[in-house]
Design a protein around this motif. Structure first.
Motif, PDB file in Angstrom:
ATOM      1  N   GLN A   1       0.811  -1.200   0.000  1.00 45.09           N
ATOM      2  CA  GLN A   1       0.000   0.000   0.000  1.00 45.09           C
ATOM      3  C   GLN A   1       0.854   1.263   0.000  1.00 45.09           C
ATOM      4  OE1 GLN A   1      -0.730  -2.745   1.845  1.00 45.09           O
ATOM      5  NE2 GLN A   1      -2.371  -3.274   0.441  1.00 45.09           N
ATOM      6  N   ASN A   2       2.118   1.149   0.356  1.00 43.61           N
ATOM      7  CA  ASN A   2       2.964   2.333   0.427  1.00 43.61           C
ATOM      8  C   ASN A   2       4.419   1.967   0.151  1.00 43.61           C
ATOM      9  OD1 ASN A   2       4.170   4.803   1.047  1.00 43.61           O
ATOM     10  ND2 ASN A   2       2.630   5.247   2.595  1.00 43.61           N
ATOM     11  N   PRO A   3       4.797   1.869  -1.112  1.00 45.00           N
ATOM     12  CA  PRO A   3       6.171   1.473  -1.432  1.00 45.00           C
ATOM     13  C   PRO A   3       7.209   2.474  -0.965  1.00 45.00           C
ATOM     14  CG  PRO A   3       4.971   2.155  -3.417  1.00 45.00           C
ATOM     15  CD  PRO A   3       3.962   2.024  -2.321  1.00 45.00           C
ATOM     16  N   GLN A   4       6.797   3.698  -0.587  1.00 45.71           N
ATOM     17  CA  GLN A   4       7.762   4.665  -0.070  1.00 45.71           C
ATOM     18  C   GLN A   4       8.426   4.157   1.213  1.00 45.71           C
ATOM     19  OE1 GLN A   4       4.767   5.433  -1.126  1.00 45.71           O
ATOM     20  NE2 GLN A   4       4.886   7.150  -2.566  1.00 45.71           N
ATOM     21  N   ARG A   5       7.779   3.228   1.907  1.00 46.35           N
ATOM     22  CA  ARG A   5       8.366   2.692   3.134  1.00 46.35           C
ATOM     23  C   ARG A   5       9.667   1.955   2.830  1.00 46.35           C
ATOM     24  NH1 ARG A   5       3.645   0.885   7.338  1.00 46.35           N
ATOM     25  NH2 ARG A   5       2.262   2.646   6.952  1.00 46.35           N
ATOM     26  N   PHE A   6       9.677   1.299   1.700  1.00 44.02           N
ATOM     27  CA  PHE A   6      10.906   0.606   1.303  1.00 44.02           C
ATOM     28  C   PHE A   6      12.044   1.614   1.192  1.00 44.02           C
ATOM     29  CE2 PHE A   6      13.767  -0.922  -2.049  1.00 44.02           C
ATOM     30  CZ  PHE A   6      14.110  -2.172  -1.550  1.00 44.02           C
ATOM     31  N   CYS A   7      11.754   2.755   0.569  1.00 42.46           N
ATOM     32  CA  CYS A   7      12.782   3.775   0.382  1.00 42.46           C
ATOM     33  C   CYS A   7      13.191   4.398   1.711  1.00 42.46           C
ATOM     34  CB  CYS A   7      12.291   4.853  -0.581  1.00 42.46           C
ATOM     35  SG  CYS A   7      12.020   4.212  -2.251  1.00 42.46           S
ATOM     36  N   LYS A   8      12.260   4.488   2.658  1.00 41.25           N
ATOM     37  CA  LYS A   8      12.619   5.029   3.958  1.00 41.25           C
ATOM     38  C   LYS A   8      13.562   4.091   4.709  1.00 41.25           C
ATOM     39  CE  LYS A   8      11.055   9.078   4.213  1.00 41.25           C
ATOM     40  NZ  LYS A   8      12.017  10.202   4.308  1.00 41.25           N
ATOM     41  N   ILE A   9      13.341   2.787   4.533  1.00 42.23           N
ATOM     42  CA  ILE A   9      14.285   1.827   5.120  1.00 42.23           C
ATOM     43  C   ILE A   9      15.667   2.043   4.519  1.00 42.23           C
ATOM     44  CG2 ILE A   9      14.892  -0.632   5.227  1.00 42.23           C
ATOM     45  CD1 ILE A   9      12.758   0.108   7.197  1.00 42.23           C
ATOM     46  N   LEU A  10      15.715   2.308   3.211  1.00 38.49           N
ATOM     47  CA  LEU A  10      16.988   2.563   2.556  1.00 38.49           C
ATOM     48  C   LEU A  10      17.596   3.887   3.022  1.00 38.49           C
ATOM     49  CD1 LEU A  10      16.197   1.392  -1.088  1.00 38.49           C
ATOM     50  CD2 LEU A  10      17.361   0.132   0.725  1.00 38.49           C
ATOM     51  N   ASP A  11      16.750   4.885   3.245  1.00 38.87           N
ATOM     52  CA  ASP A  11      17.246   6.159   3.786  1.00 38.87           C
ATOM     53  C   ASP A  11      17.909   5.941   5.141  1.00 38.87           C
ATOM     54  OD1 ASP A  11      16.490   7.767   1.671  1.00 38.87           O
ATOM     55  OD2 ASP A  11      14.523   8.227   2.519  1.00 38.87           O
TER      56      ASP A  11
END
Length: 597
Positions: free
Chosen positions: A277-287
């Motif tokens: 529902q929110n693929p931005q979470r993946f990027c936040k883990i990477l951040d």
């Protein structure tokens, strides 16, 4: 008459008496602080008095206690109470609120080297300014004052340690310095959250708190904590406390809780939920992973003593767990794409939510290529039967010439396309089926082409070419399914009676043919004006291609048989469209759909 003998004090006794007088005269230190920069001579006199009495007490340490020694002990107690108050006042007066905006600006890439060098001069008189240049000039003007204050703190500490008041000195120091750091974190709105609290947060709130953590971690570790370490060394280095170096112990007591809070925050949010529902979470883990990895050398430099062994190990564990989380999230995302089974209705050429999620995910991931190339070192697990629809496309993965990350991206796209093909089978209208496939495949290709060069490189030309062919094939199949029955009405097949010499067409057959055309085209028009083709250029091209096939065919048929229909009764019941009407109707096919991405 002889005079009685008089007692004459020794020079040492006179000196001690003078020292006691200086100390007892300054009991009420709240009315005047000696170390405020305005009473230099009085401060020097007071320290000399303390030194004198401490020297006397040490020389008498092995002798039997006397009233004089009791008086000196009392003087030392009074002196230590005053020096403790002076120490706290001096530390407080230079522990100013930290200017958050300036401090955060120092963490930019361009200012990183400046920030790392500035921490040594930021000891504790935190500068209040918004510009780096202004800060530098202000620091220069304050330099002598700050050096004097640190020197005074060092001299007070020396006397308190010598008198056995190390604990009081350290406790006063750490209490004040903790408040300075706490004020900065509070102003930044950094909060130490529990796992339960994190789970209750909405994503936009959690997303903001992750950004705050990244700013706080960079500011604290690179500047604030490094500055605290320098200050504790300047004041306490060379002294012992709690069976260890006092400066290291002081630094640990001051920042340990805050460092633990920073690491704890990452610990409680690194388990992702609701990824699809929110693929931005993946990027936040990477951040978080990038920030923690980049801060690791600074962390190890600042926290280099034996006090921090456990915390340094925790940093390594966090980076490892974030790496595992990123790899696991990618695999989980692939699984979601393959198994996604929501029975979302397929309407016209609308872009399916799964298509948007996946392409947004891939587009976002491409911005983290450098990180992911290091984390994703193995190709996706592929177990397909030879008859599986994707099996014939596995050559697109090109595992020998692509990085494992790129192979994963192509693998996700292939599974997305397959999943869309499966969903399209729910369409009862074959024209709609092909329109759905065409629009969604076109969306995939456009997202890649309009994306970054990194994204285009990962997906590769071979995959894009195959998808482009799929778009053309779907457009062709759409036209066949959409216009097939309509065009059948405009042919001469079935109009002429075989085996006769009659060259004309029976009026009844013509009327029936026009009625059939009107009915079928009417149904097509009513349906397809409600269908959606979100992309404007694709929408116009598709309308034009339909018009270029249908309008000439209708114009020719109408021109050939109009006369016969108009000779009969009520021609308006059969000729309901002019060629221009057909063209206008086709240009009304498909509605634009707002594109939320």
């Amino acid at each position: 008459m002889s005079s009685s003998p008089t007692f004459q004090a020794s020079p040492e006794e006179n000196s001690i008496a003078g020292a006691e007088k200086v100390i007892f005269q300054c009991v009420d230190f709240e009315k005047m602080m000696l170390f405020d920069g305005n009473h230099h001579d009085e401060a020097e006199e007071y320290l000399q008095a303390v030194d004198e009495i401490q020297k006397s007490l040490k020389s008498c340490a092995v002798s039997i206690s006397t009233d004089r020694n009791d008086g000196q002990n009392k003087a030392i107690q009074v002196a230590m109470a005053r020096l403790e108050g002076e120490f706290k006042n001096l530390l407080n007066s230079h522990s100013k609120f930290i200017e958050t905006e300036w401090l955060l600006s120092m963490n930019s890439v361009n200012c990183k080297s400046s920030a790392r060098s500035l921490h040594k001069s930021l000891s504790f008189d935190y500068l209040v300014s918004g510009e780096t240049e202004a800060v530098s000039s202000t620091q220069s003007s304050k330099g002598s004052g700050i050096s004097t204050a640190i020197n005074d703190l060092r001299r007070i500490t020396e006397r308190m340690v010598g008198a056995g008041y190390t604990r009081e000195c350290v406790q006063g120091y750490t209490k004040i310095r903790k408040l300075a750091i706490e004020s900065f974190l509070h102003h930044l709105d950094f909060q130490n959250l529990s796992t339960a609290e994190v789970q209750e947060l909405k994503w936009d709130v959690l997303n903001e708190k992750i950004d705050i953590w990244i700013l706080a971690a960079n500011s604290c570790i690179r500047i604030l904590f490094a500055s605290e370490k320098t200050l504790s060394e300047q004041i306490f280095k060379g002294f012992e406390w709690m069976n260890g170096p006092a400066d290291e112990g002081c630094f640990y007591e001051t920042v340990q809780a805050f460092a633990a809070q920073l690491l704890n925050f990452v610990n409680v949010i690194r388990t992702p939920e609701g990824l699809l529902q929110n693929p931005q979470r993946f990027c936040k883990i990477l951040d978080l992973h990038d920030s923690a990895s980049k801060l690791k050398p600074d962390f190890e430099e600042v926290f280099d003593s034996q006090f921090w062994v456990g915390l340094r190990g925790n940093v390594n564990e966090i980076i490892t767990s974030l790496s595992d989380a990123a790899r696991g999230m990618l695999i989980e995302f692939e699984k979601c794409v393959i198994e996604y089974s929501e029975r979302h209705p397929v309407r016209g050429g609308t872009i399916h939510p799964l298509t948007r999620y996946v392409m947004n995910f891939i587009s976002l991931v491409s911005d983290y290529k450098d990180t992911l190339v290091e984390l994703i070192v193995s190709n996706p697990v592929i177990e397909l039967e030879p008859s599986h629809p994707i099996a014939s496309d596995l050559w697109l993965l090109d595992t020998e010439n692509k990085s494992p990350l790129a192979v994963h991206m192509v693998w996700i796209v292939l599974n997305l396309v397959h999943n869309l093909d499966v969903k399209s089978q729910r369409c009862t209208d074959q024209a709609m089926l092909h329109l759905f496939i065409m629009c969604n495949t076109h969306y995939i290709v456009q997202k890649v082409k309009e994306g970054s060069e990194v994204l285009r490189e990962m997906i590769g030309n071979k995959c894009l070419e195959k998808l482009s062919v799929k778009i053309k094939d779907s457009a062709r199949d759409y036209r066949i399914q959409s216009l097939g029955m309509v065009l059948d009405c405009l042919t001469e097949a079935g109009l002429r009676v075989e085996g006769t010499f009659f060259s004309g067409v029976p009026i009844t057959l013509l009327r029936e043919r026009f009625k059939r055309f009107n009915s079928i085209f009417g149904d097509v028009h009513r349906n397809q004006v409600t269908w959606s083709v979100p992309d404007e250029k694709l929408r116009e091209d598709l309308r034009l291609s339909v018009s270029q096939i249908l309008v000439p065919a209708y114009r020719a048929f109408l021109g050939r048989y109009r006369g016969q229909i108009e000779k009969g009764r009520h021609p308006e019941l059969y000729i309901m469209y002019e060629a221009e009407n057909i063209e206008d109707a086709v240009m009304g096919f498909f509605q634009p759909e707002p594109d939320p991405s």
